[in-house]
Design a protein around this motif. Structure first.
Motif, PDB file in Angstrom:
ATOM      1  N   UNK A   1       1.530  -4.607   3.303  1.00  0.00           N
ATOM      2  CA  UNK A   1       2.724  -3.862   3.663  1.00  0.00           C
ATOM      3  C   UNK A   1       2.419  -2.405   3.377  1.00  0.00           C
ATOM      4  N   UNK A   2       2.520  -1.557   4.386  1.00  0.00           N
ATOM      5  CA  UNK A   2       2.016  -0.199   4.274  1.00  0.00           C
ATOM      6  C   UNK A   2       3.126   0.821   4.477  1.00  0.00           C
ATOM      7  N   UNK A   3       3.247   1.732   3.521  1.00  0.00           N
ATOM      8  CA  UNK A   3       4.117   2.891   3.681  1.00  0.00           C
ATOM      9  C   UNK A   3       3.431   3.921   4.575  1.00  0.00           C
ATOM     10  N   UNK A   4       4.119   4.464   5.576  1.00  0.00           N
ATOM     11  CA  UNK A   4       3.505   5.503   6.400  1.00  0.00           C
ATOM     12  C   UNK A   4       3.131   6.752   5.602  1.00  0.00           C
TER      13      UNK A   4
ATOM     14  N   UNK B   1       0.860  -1.188   0.000  1.00  0.00           N
ATOM     15  CA  UNK B   1       0.000   0.000   0.000  1.00  0.00           C
ATOM     16  C   UNK B   1       0.891   1.232   0.000  1.00  0.00           C
ATOM     17  N   UNK B   2       0.899   1.935  -1.126  1.00  0.00           N
ATOM     18  CA  UNK B   2       1.752   3.126  -1.253  1.00  0.00           C
ATOM     19  C   UNK B   2       1.007   4.223  -1.995  1.00  0.00           C
ATOM     20  N   UNK B   3      -0.229   4.472  -1.560  1.00  0.00           N
ATOM     21  CA  UNK B   3      -1.042   5.517  -2.179  1.00  0.00           C
ATOM     22  C   UNK B   3      -0.630   6.881  -1.627  1.00  0.00           C
ATOM     23  N   UNK B   4      -0.734   7.893  -2.460  1.00  0.00           N
ATOM     24  CA  UNK B   4      -0.338   9.235  -2.025  1.00  0.00           C
ATOM     25  C   UNK B   4      -1.428   9.935  -1.231  1.00  0.00           C
ATOM     26  N   UNK B   5      -2.639   9.425  -1.289  1.00  0.00           N
ATOM     27  CA  UNK B   5      -3.753   9.997  -0.546  1.00  0.00           C
ATOM     28  C   UNK B   5      -4.334   8.945   0.386  1.00  0.00           C
ATOM     29  N   UNK B   6      -4.565   9.317   1.621  1.00  0.00           N
ATOM     30  CA  UNK B   6      -5.051   8.361   2.608  1.00  0.00           C
ATOM     31  C   UNK B   6      -6.371   7.735   2.188  1.00  0.00           C
ATOM     32  N   UNK B   7      -7.277   8.526   1.650  1.00  0.00           N
ATOM     33  CA  UNK B   7      -8.577   7.990   1.240  1.00  0.00           C
ATOM     34  C   UNK B   7      -8.425   6.926   0.165  1.00  0.00           C
ATOM     35  N   UNK B   8      -7.471   7.095  -0.733  1.00  0.00           N
ATOM     36  CA  UNK B   8      -7.229   6.081  -1.766  1.00  0.00           C
ATOM     37  C   UNK B   8      -6.674   4.808  -1.145  1.00  0.00           C
ATOM     38  N   UNK B   9      -5.830   4.965  -0.129  1.00  0.00           N
ATOM     39  CA  UNK B   9      -5.291   3.791   0.562  1.00  0.00           C
ATOM     40  C   UNK B   9      -6.401   3.031   1.277  1.00  0.00           C
ATOM     41  N   UNK B  10      -7.333   3.756   1.878  1.00  0.00           N
ATOM     42  CA  UNK B  10      -8.472   3.098   2.527  1.00  0.00           C
ATOM     43  C   UNK B  10      -9.265   2.274   1.520  1.00  0.00           C
ATOM     44  N   UNK B  11      -9.533   2.857   0.378  1.00  0.00           N
ATOM     45  CA  UNK B  11     -10.285   2.142  -0.654  1.00  0.00           C
ATOM     46  C   UNK B  11      -9.499   0.933  -1.151  1.00  0.00           C
ATOM     47  N   UNK B  12      -8.199   1.112  -1.319  1.00  0.00           N
ATOM     48  CA  UNK B  12      -7.373   0.023  -1.844  1.00  0.00           C
ATOM     49  C   UNK B  12      -7.371  -1.168  -0.893  1.00  0.00           C
ATOM     50  N   UNK B  13      -7.154  -0.936   0.390  1.00  0.00           N
ATOM     51  CA  UNK B  13      -7.080  -2.069   1.311  1.00  0.00           C
ATOM     52  C   UNK B  13      -8.427  -2.781   1.416  1.00  0.00           C
ATOM     53  N   UNK B  14      -9.501  -2.032   1.318  1.00  0.00           N
ATOM     54  CA  UNK B  14     -10.825  -2.664   1.367  1.00  0.00           C
ATOM     55  C   UNK B  14     -11.051  -3.561   0.149  1.00  0.00           C
ATOM     56  N   UNK B  15     -10.678  -3.071  -1.034  1.00  0.00           N
ATOM     57  CA  UNK B  15     -10.887  -3.863  -2.245  1.00  0.00           C
ATOM     58  C   UNK B  15      -9.916  -5.037  -2.324  1.00  0.00           C
ATOM     59  N   UNK B  16      -8.680  -4.827  -1.882  1.00  0.00           N
ATOM     60  CA  UNK B  16      -7.716  -5.928  -1.886  1.00  0.00           C
ATOM     61  C   UNK B  16      -8.114  -6.998  -0.872  1.00  0.00           C
TER      62      UNK B  16
ATOM     63  N   UNK C   1      -5.072   1.044   8.882  1.00  0.00           N
ATOM     64  CA  UNK C   1      -5.263  -0.190   9.642  1.00  0.00           C
ATOM     65  C   UNK C   1      -6.735  -0.423   9.957  1.00  0.00           C
ATOM     66  N   UNK C   2      -7.429   0.632  10.321  1.00  0.00           N
ATOM     67  CA  UNK C   2      -8.857   0.511  10.635  1.00  0.00           C
ATOM     68  C   UNK C   2      -9.650   0.056   9.417  1.00  0.00           C
ATOM     69  N   UNK C   3      -9.271   0.565   8.248  1.00  0.00           N
ATOM     70  CA  UNK C   3      -9.959   0.174   7.015  1.00  0.00           C
ATOM     71  C   UNK C   3      -9.579  -1.235   6.583  1.00  0.00           C
ATOM     72  N   UNK C   4      -8.344  -1.616   6.837  1.00  0.00           N
ATOM     73  CA  UNK C   4      -7.844  -2.905   6.344  1.00  0.00           C
ATOM     74  C   UNK C   4      -8.463  -4.087   7.068  1.00  0.00           C
ATOM     75  N   UNK C   5      -8.504  -3.996   8.384  1.00  0.00           N
ATOM     76  CA  UNK C   5      -9.015  -5.112   9.200  1.00  0.00           C
ATOM     77  C   UNK C   5      -8.261  -6.414   8.927  1.00  0.00           C
ATOM     78  N   UNK C   6      -7.003  -6.272   8.554  1.00  0.00           N
ATOM     79  CA  UNK C   6      -6.118  -7.409   8.309  1.00  0.00           C
ATOM     80  C   UNK C   6      -4.731  -7.063   8.861  1.00  0.00           C
ATOM     81  N   UNK C   7      -3.877  -8.062   9.075  1.00  0.00           N
ATOM     82  CA  UNK C   7      -2.535  -7.794   9.584  1.00  0.00           C
ATOM     83  C   UNK C   7      -1.721  -6.910   8.642  1.00  0.00           C
ATOM     84  N   UNK C   8      -0.902  -6.064   9.249  1.00  0.00           N
ATOM     85  CA  UNK C   8      -0.119  -5.092   8.487  1.00  0.00           C
ATOM     86  C   UNK C   8       1.346  -5.152   8.902  1.00  0.00           C
TER      87      UNK C   8
END
Length: 303
Positions: free
Chosen positions: A105-108, A81-96, A127-134
């Motif tokens: 694996x998440x970039x801060x 997960x290396x999105x430049x916008x937090x909202x996009x990262x939330x969407x990405x982890x949910x869809x993945x 992490x809250x959006x992912x609901x999976x180990x990070x």
């Protein structure tokens, strides 16, 4: 989904392309299987220092889907997960997550050099959006964001954060993390040419690069260190080191793909603006690989 056992060798697998720069899923299936069959313990797709920045949102999901299909529960699949916008990262982890990945694996933070407060807040939201180990990828050398042992101690209440890929290029960090947080997080060394040092200091695994071409040697190195057979591990590491240096480069993608091609497990196709290596850069990698193959040790007893 495979349960994540945070130890061993997790390759940051390369993204395969056809000559026209379109995704080559057949080649990825072949290579991901090669990683698993060679003894690797997980897969990490679309690494941020790799070609993730050239992929669309949908393409990154497609690569993750292919990895999940190949793994079929045999090893865990982490989507980077290396999105430049937090909202996009939330969407990405949910869809993945819906595709069946086992974790992330998440970039801060990427591109923007966030301060520690911003980086930690970003991780908590993802992490809250992912609901999976990070696994948190800490790489201040490249991304200019450094989460210190004190920061990870503060984040220890975030249950989804289970592991750290430490790429500070400061080997003291492994011990400092253990002293600060004990075994709260699994620690993976993220710098190829600090692999022996990291494992010898107690890192749980390697998030590795050259493993994509030399998986059995990488697994053997891990097994030897964990078995306390340091003299044998050091000898193998010394053979491996010229190759491992190729991972610590702005042209690491081209380096890795050329090495894959030279050993017969991939091709050199990249997406522009990257170009395959040429001239002295290419000659250097070819020489390193030729020397490595000419002196390649038999590691079958260590697997």
């Amino acid at each position: 989904m495979a349960a994540i056992k945070w130890e061993g060798i997790f390759p940051a697998v390369t993204t395969k392309f056809h000559a026209n720069e379109e995704l080559d899923h057949a080649e990825m299936e072949k290579h991901f299987s090669f990683m698993i069959d060679s003894g690797c313990h997980g897969l990490v797709t679309c690494g941020s220092l790799g070609e993730a920045s050239t992929l669309s949102f949908e393409e990154k999901l497609a690569v993750a889907r292919t990895a999940v299909k190949v793994a079929n529960g045999r090893v865990p699949v982490l989507a980077n997960v290396s999105e430049t916008r937090t909202a996009n990262a939330e969407r990405y982890v949910q869809e993945a997550r819906d595709l069946g990945v086992d974790g992330f694996m998440v970039m801060p933070s990427v591109l923007y050099a966030a301060d520690a407060y911003e980086a930690k807040a970003n991780l908590r939201v993802i992490a809250k959006a992912a609901k999976l180990p990070i696994m948190v990828y800490n790489n201040p050398v490249t991304y200019k964001v450094d989460l210190t042992p004190a920061d990870f101690k503060e984040l220890s209440d975030c249950e989804e954060l289970e592991a750290i890929k430490e790429s500070t290029d400061n080997i003291r960090r492994v011990t400092d993390l253990r002293n600060a947080v004990g075994n709260r997080y699994a620690i993976f060394m993220g710098v190829d040419d600090l692999a022996f040092e990291g494992l010898a200091l107690g890192a749980d695994g390697l998030l590795a690069g050259l493993v994509v071409a030399f998986p059995k040697e990488t697994v053997a190195l891990y097994n030897l260190v964990k078995a306390g057979r340091l003299a044998e591990a050091l000898k193998l590491y010394q053979w491996f080191m010229p190759l491992l240096h190729l991972d610590v480069s702005t042209k690491l993608v081209q380096n890795l793909k050329l090495v894959e091609a030279l050993v017969g497990v991939g091709n050199e196709n990249v997406r522009r603006p990257r170009q395959p290596l040429r001239g002295a850069d290419r000659e250097f990698v070819v020489q390193v690989v030729q020397q490595a193959l000419a002196t390649r040790p038999d590691v079958s007893a260590y697997l």
